[in-house]
Scaffold this motif. Structure first.
Motif, short mmCIF file in Angstrom:
data_model
loop_
_atom_site.label_atom_id
_atom_site.label_comp_id
_atom_site.label_asym_id
_atom_site.label_seq_id
_atom_site.Cartn_x
_atom_site.Cartn_y
_atom_site.Cartn_z
N TYR A 65 -3.44 -4.49 -7.60
CA TYR A 65 -4.56 -4.71 -6.70
C TYR A 65 -5.70 -5.39 -7.45
N ALA B 201 -4.76 2.65 -1.18
CA ALA B 201 -5.34 1.70 -0.23
C ALA B 201 -6.85 1.65 -0.44
N HIS C 118 0.84 -1.20 0.00
CA HIS C 118 0.00 0.00 0.00
C HIS C 118 0.88 1.26 0.00
#
Length: 159
Positions: free
Chosen positions: A140, A66, A60
């Protein structure tokens, strides 16, 4: 009869599971786990799950992005009491491929197999410096998409 994780009637297949022992400090004046404690447990399992998938805090920080909670819904079905041993399961259930994701939770008391809580949280990707919404980094997206497939998810968005 105390049930094992495999014997629990989970809402969805293949949960990521956190074992919880309810202690006196978790209870409120009514003698059962305080609502704030349930939220802490949801946060604890969310971080443990996402970190197990490779979305560590170091990642992150490196990406500057995040996933921040935007909404949490909790249905308290039965109380948890000091001395209870619980199993909390979670699943990644939605990812729009850009900004948003969601997860579901189920809290079960193995001693009687009862579901005590069902919850759902939604998340949005944010830039750590500006705290503004930001597109999910590709890595991600890969992790979130793979987790939904591995967990038997890939469910359509709810609500």
């Amino acid at each position: 009869m105390t049930r094992t994780a495999e014997q629990i009637a989970w809402d969805l297949p293949n949960p990521f599971i956190l074992e919880i022992d309810v202690v006196d400090a978790d209870t409120d004046r009514l003698g059962h786990a305080n609502n704030v404690v349930y939220v802490r447990w949801l946060e604890d399992i969310s971080w443990a799950h996402i970190e197990s998938l490779g979305m560590t805090w170091e990642r992150h920080e490196a990406t500057g992005k995040a996933m921040a909670i935007t909404r949490t819904e909790i249905d308290y079905l039965m109380p948890a009491n000091a001395g209870d041993r619980l199993l909390l399961g979670t699943w990644l259930t939605e990812f729009d491929g850009r900004f948003r994701s969601a997860r579901q939770f189920q809290l079960v008391r193995p001693a009687d197999g009862k579901t005590l809580v069902r919850a759902r949280s939604t998340h949005a990707c944010v830039d750590l410096k500006t705290q503004r919404p930001s597109r999910v980094p590709a890595e991600y997206g890969d992790i979130l998409s793979a987790a939904m497939v591995a967990g038997g998810q890939g469910l359509p968005p709810q609500g």
